[in-house]
Design an enzyme around this catalytic site. Structure first.
Site, PDB file in Angstrom:
ATOM      1  N   THR A   1       0.812  -1.218   0.000  1.00  0.00           N
ATOM      2  CA  THR A   1       0.000   0.000   0.000  1.00  0.00           C
ATOM      3  C   THR A   1       0.846   1.269   0.000  1.00  0.00           C
ATOM      4  O   THR A   1       0.362   2.327  -0.404  1.00  0.00           O
ATOM      5  CB  THR A   1      -0.941   0.012   1.213  1.00  0.00           C
ATOM      6  OG1 THR A   1      -0.168  -0.091   2.411  1.00  0.00           O
ATOM      7  CG2 THR A   1      -1.916  -1.153   1.154  1.00  0.00           C
ATOM      8  N   CYS A   2       2.087   1.176   0.460  1.00  0.00           N
ATOM      9  CA  CYS A   2       2.953   2.364   0.491  1.00  0.00           C
ATOM     10  C   CYS A   2       3.175   2.932  -0.901  1.00  0.00           C
ATOM     11  O   CYS A   2       3.357   4.139  -1.065  1.00  0.00           O
ATOM     12  CB  CYS A   2       4.295   2.025   1.127  1.00  0.00           C
ATOM     13  SG  CYS A   2       4.187   1.529   2.849  1.00  0.00           S
TER      14      CYS A   2
END
Length: 223
Positions: A191-192
């Protein structure tokens, strides 16, 4: 309680205008520590059926905003330290909500336009036809998802259940990396960097099944 009391006050003013005057209300109220004027020289303005809506509006604002004013002022000053006030000038409450929270309605067309695909499935799957087929499968599945499933997908993918308000706000741009074939592994996400990792499944039905299982889990993998 506040809403109901004010609602009854307006209803009574409508049904029996003379009764409001008997309450001897004015645009000055008792705060418990002293009088507070709802408007300039409020004590000189009695509440009547004609101005009851103005009274209710000002009184509700005093009760709801007044106690929070110091905190709101501190919040305003804190935001101004980060974002110049000139950048917020002209924005409505809805504009600001969209900037901060994004759009809860997931636009598949917007995702199609900005999503990048990377092929790491190996030499055997590098031909353009298989990449094209995978994209068709993927978007066909996403388009047929319910609104909740689309939000779950975006949350799994980016850690946010909403999309940014503008295309320029996608930082980083969402991407999908196709991994080597494995019908037993689930998709994972980083998700980063807003990246989905999906194995090159042997069929569309397996892709759909694995993707739906992955997005409905409480946790997800970081690769």
């Amino acid at each position: 309680v506040l809403y109901e009391n004010l609602r009854q006050l307006v209803a009574e003013a409508t049904q029996n205008p003379s009764a409001i005057e008997s309450y001897d209300l004015s645009f000055e109220v008792d705060s418990g520590t002293g009088p507070v004027e709802l408007l300039l020289n409020g004590a000189a303005f009695p509440v009547t059926a004609a101005n009851i809506h103005d009274y209710v509006r000002l009184y509700a604002r005093y009760k709801m905003v007044g106690p929070a004013r110091p905190a709101l002022q501190a919040l305003t000053e804190g935001v101004s330290d980060v974002i110049p006030r000139s950048r917020l000038a002209g924005l409505t409450a809805e504009d600001l909500r969209l900037i901060l929270n994004g759009s809860g309605e997931i636009s598949v067309e917007l995702l199609k336009q900005i999503t990048q695909f990377n092929n790491e499935s190996g030499p055997a799957n590098e031909n353009p036809e298989k990449m094209t087929r995978f994209k068709k499968w993927f978007w066909s599945i996403v388009e047929r998802m319910s609104a909740t499933e689309k939000q779950e997908l975006v949350y799994f993918w980016t850690s946010s259940p909403a999309l940014p308000a503008t295309e320029e706000a996608f930082q980083p741009v969402p991407s999908v990396t196709i991994r080597p074939s494995s019908d037993h592994q689930l998709p994972t996400a980083n998700t980063c960097i807003s990246r989905l990792y999906i194995p090159s499944y042997s069929s569309k039905s397996i892709l759909k099944s694995k993707l739906l299982i992955a997005i409905k889990t409480e946790g997800f993998g970081f690769v």
